[in-house]
Design an enzyme around this catalytic site. Structure first.
Site, short mmCIF file in Angstrom:
data_model
loop_
_atom_site.label_atom_id
_atom_site.label_comp_id
_atom_site.label_asym_id
_atom_site.label_seq_id
_atom_site.Cartn_x
_atom_site.Cartn_y
_atom_site.Cartn_z
N CYS A 238 0.84 -1.19 0.00
CA CYS A 238 0.00 0.00 0.00
C CYS A 238 0.88 1.25 0.00
CB CYS A 238 -0.90 0.01 1.22
SG CYS A 238 0.06 0.11 2.72
N CYS B 264 3.34 1.73 3.01
CA CYS B 264 4.64 1.08 2.93
C CYS B 264 5.58 1.92 2.08
CB CYS B 264 4.52 -0.28 2.26
SG CYS B 264 3.30 -1.35 3.00
N ASP C 168 2.58 -33.94 -9.79
CA ASP C 168 3.72 -34.48 -9.07
C ASP C 168 3.30 -34.46 -7.60
OD1 ASP C 168 6.44 -34.98 -8.25
OD2 ASP C 168 6.50 -32.86 -7.72
N ASP D 185 6.95 -29.31 -9.44
CA ASP D 185 7.85 -28.27 -8.91
C ASP D 185 9.32 -28.64 -8.97
OD1 ASP D 185 7.80 -30.23 -6.94
OD2 ASP D 185 8.31 -28.77 -5.41
N ASP E 230 10.90 -32.65 -12.60
CA ASP E 230 9.65 -32.46 -13.33
C ASP E 230 9.82 -31.59 -14.56
OD1 ASP E 230 8.01 -33.87 -11.50
OD2 ASP E 230 8.14 -32.17 -10.15
#
Lengths: 60, 728
Positions: B30, B33, B436, B620, B624
């Site tokens: 926002c 910050c 996976d 991941d 893979d």
């Protein structure tokens, strides 16, 4: 109709100014962060106001 | 040993004599910050610029070179409560930013042109009492505005059409260019001949609408890439490198070279490939092989990037870092699989392949038809041009990018990032999803499964003690107990555990032997060989906690929802059979295979594809990656290894599996909208083309028809924002 000879080029020149303004704003990165720019406008940069500045009036 | 941090690799010296650093900042959400960070950093003397970009969550810092270290900024941000990491903007990303700026410039010029030409055209259309001299004057002014504008704004199309022609092929830009050039050229001729109608407005407006489509397309890709780049930077690992015999420095992986020696502490993920030269530990290779059991590492053993060092400290001599860390076989399989996939033809390309010859043939036949009917050459050509303009793929050019942009925004809010626009099209088609297991269906971190078997007080103590250790199992305990305050004077005994004194009683956390709890540990392991155990003792009293990888919280629901949409779900894992069997049973997946190699995964996916299935692979691990590339479309969690994330078409965020479902739902909705849009464009042509063929199209009708069809397509695309609510 003679007035057209002045008015039409005038309209074009104004349009061209708008275009130049757009190109300038693009070049200076005004569109890089649209979300942030919207918020910057409402920052309360209190600490940058000099000590001597009069306190803001309470409108609440 | 002295530890320093060296991020100088990322600092750039600008021409203006200042040092520049880009940081990816986590948790900037926002304006508050933004203000906090900018003030906090500007307060450091010698900092000349600190500017947060809220759109892509980045921070640019500039300072006088030589006086400040990059690590200082990261520390300061940590004090302010933000995690940051330096990164180099990718070259591709920089090129995309350039490209989108160029498109925006073209769009600005085209919009200026069309507005002003319109301003000149409307009086001509309306002014039935306008004198021919005034009309000519207006036409000449239109030419003066439209020609330079079209020359500039048409560049993206001219370039792309020229490239296609040189490669002896035709893309959608070819008919666009022919249409625009003919319309403008013809209009100039008509102006010279004092004719009643010109087509300057139609030509330049066409460019404007098409540029909107191009810009949307570009913007979607650029935003996804920027956010994905940030996340990659925040995850980017550092290595602890020996810069002297007893001096270590934390450096970005990009600064590690083969032959360097790095220190790998317990709980750290290895960032390089190399050989262990000192130390003894266990390595968790689950991200590489899918195997959850640990392997022993000692002098002479090879370790690979992406593996997790579990217990001891190792010194590793680097054999490959940064670019070259991957196993040669995986890379080879990957390239092969990627090549095979590049044959996929995008919807837009398929449409334009049909469209271009059709439009040209229609225009040509119209001209010949009128000639045969006895019209003059001039009139026949004018009518043929009207056909070209009115059919010009204005709506077609917008149909797909507009939907993609809206859908990409909606998917972003649902936690899915797109790596490419056509991923939507491919994801919409799938009828099979292959998951996976490790890290995809399960969460990447370990979790305590029997927290209920110990009292809350004991669990809290164990958690506070665990905070002192880097060990992943200890980290899981600390996380599960939500421990915040570490105990004092904790002593770590390498390979065994940690201990501390509290109120005169000794607390221990570590291996069952270390805590004297072998019997209980044995019982737990007997009942469930899948778990890892960690023991906790307070004086003579001892407890054993079991830790395992837990399924994503909504995995069963998400899979059931996918199956209810008619998608077959399969499970392929490199892990051992009992583990995979258990997961498959819990999730209600009947087709699964365990303990298979990356090559097997590809083979299986190829087999499914040969059966005519459209497969989405969700995975991941590095193991893979080739399968991800082989599948019709692929998806990875953000916690995946770099290679998998780069290969995946879609990346999902967060702990839940719901984004996978959202990706399917949004893609299907978007795909049906794209088809609708194409049909809208076709329907418009069915109405408009006959009118043009019989020669009734005045520039007014052409302009109205074109804008109308474009607006219709844009409005329809907006509907991609919502889908019927996902999980049941």
């Amino acid at each position: 109709m003679e007035v057209m000879v002045i008015l039409v080029p005038l309209a074009l020149v104004l349009g061209l100014l708008g275009l130049l303004g757009f190109l300038w704003s693009l070049k200076t990165g005004q569109y890089d962060d649209l979300e942030g720019a919207a918020w910057r406008a409402i920052f309360d940069d209190d600490d940058e106001i000099p000590e001597s500045a009069p306190p803001q009036k309470d409108r609440g | 040993m002295l530890l320093t941090r060296d991020f100088s690799h990322y600092v750039k010296e600008l021409d203006s004599g200042v040092a520049h650093l880009d940081l990816a900042v986590e948790g900037v959400s926002c304006a508050g910050c933004m203000a906090k960070i900018e003030r906090g950093l500007s307060a450091i003397p010698d900092v000349t610029l600190a500017r947060v970009n809220l759109t892509d969550r980045r921070l640019a810092i500039e300072w006088k070179p030589g006086v400040l270290e990059p690590a200082q900024f990261i520390d300061r941000l940590a004090e302010l409560g933000y995690k940051a990491y330096p990164f180099e903007p990718l070259r591709v990303e920089a090129m995309e930013v350039e490209r989108s700026k160029f498109l925006l410039r073209c769009l600005g010029v085209a919009a200026f042109g069309s507005m002003n030409v319109m301003m000149l055209s409307v009086p001509v259309w309306a002014g039935s009492d306008m004198s021919p001299v005034t009309r000519d004057f207006f036409h000449w002014l239109s030419a003066l505005v439209a020609l330079p504008c079209a020359a500039y704004a048409g560049q993206p199309f001219f370039q792309s059409a020229w490239r296609a022609l040189r490669a002896r092929s035709v893309n959608m830009d070819v008919p666009i260019c022919i249409g625009v050039l003919l319309a403008l050229g013809m209009s100039v001729v008509e102006t010279i001949n004092h004719a009643e109608h010109t087509y300057f407005d139609a030509g330049i407006m066409l460019l404007t609408f098409l540029l909107v489509g191009r810009f949307l397309d570009q913007k979607m890709r650029q935003r996804t890439r920027a956010v994905a780049g940030n996340l990659a930077a925040l995850k980017a690992e550092t290595a602890t490198k020996f810069v002297g015999p007893d001096e270590i420095s934390e450096v970005p992986i990009a600064a590690v070279r083969p032959g360097d020696i790095v220190l790998l502490r317990a709980g750290e993920r290895c960032a390089v490939d190399g050989t262990v030269i000192e130390g003894r530990s266990e390595i968790d290779q689950s991200l590489i092989t899918g195997e959850t059991l640990h392997v022993d590492a000692e002098r002479g053993v090879q370790v690979y990037a992406g593996t997790l060092n579990v217990s001891g400290t190792l010194r590793v001599r680097v054999s490959a870092a940064a670019e070259g860390t991957l196993l040669a076989e995986i890379t080879r399989l990957l390239e092969h699989a990627l090549q095979a996939r590049s044959r996929y033809v995008k919807l837009a390309d398929r449409a334009s392949r049909l469209y271009a010859p059709l439009v040209h043939a229609t225009a040509l036949l119209t001209m010949l038809g009128w000639l045969a009917y006895g019209a003059s050459w001039h009139d026949s050509i004018v009518i043929a041009i009207a056909v070209l303009i009115i059919t010009c793929p204005c709506a077609l050019g917008l149909a797909i990018p507009a939907v993609q942009t809206v859908a990409a925004g909606a998917m972003f809010r649902a936690g899915v990032l797109l790596n490419s626009g056509d991923a939507i099209e491919r994801a919409a088609d799938i009828d099979t999803i292959v998951f996976d297991k490790t890290g995809t269906l399960t969460l990447p971190e370990l979790d305590v499964v029997n927290a209920g078997s110990v009292s809350e007080e004991v669990f809290q103590l164990a958690g506070r003690l665990a905070l002192a250790s880097h060990h992943p199992v200890a980290a899981a305990v600390a996380r599960a107990a939500q421990a915040k305050s570490p105990l004092r004077d904790v002593v770590e005994e390498p390979g065994r555990g940690v201990r501390a004194m509290l109120d005169g009683v000794e607390l221990r956390l570590g291996s069952p032997a270390f805590c004297g709890a072998e019997r209980q540990a044995h019982e737990i392991l007997e009942a469930d060989p899948e778990v890892s155990v960690v023991a906790f003792s307070r004086g003579a009293e001892c407890h054993v906690l079991a830790v395992r990888q837990r399924l994503r919280p909504d995995a069963a629901k998400a899979i059931a929802a996918l199956q209810s949409r008619g998608i077959a779900v399969e499970l392929l894992s490199g892990d051992r059979e009992p583990a995979v069997r258990h997961a498959a049973a819990t999730l209600g997946v009947s087709k699964w295979r365990a303990a298979i190699t990356p090559a097997d995964k590809i083979a299986h996916i190829e087999m499914l594809k040969r059966q005519g299935r459209k497969v989405m692979m969700v995975g991941d691990g590095i193991n893979d990656a080739p399968a991800l590339a082989a599948a019709t479309v692929s998806m990875s969690p953000i916690s995946a290894t770099d290679l998998s994330r780069a290969t995946a078409d879609l990346v999902f965020l967060g702990k839940e599996l719901a984004p996978v479902l959202a990706a399917v739902d949004y893609s299907r909705k978007a795909m049906s909208l794209m088809r609708q849009n194409l049909w809208l464009a076709v329907g418009y042509n069915i109405v408009a083309v006959p009118i043009a063929i019989v020669g009734l199209v005045t520039p007014l009708i052409a302009a109205l028809a074109m804008s109308g069809s474009s607006l219709m397509v844009m409005l329809n695309a907006m509907r991609a924002r919502r889908v019927r609510q996902g999980i049941v």
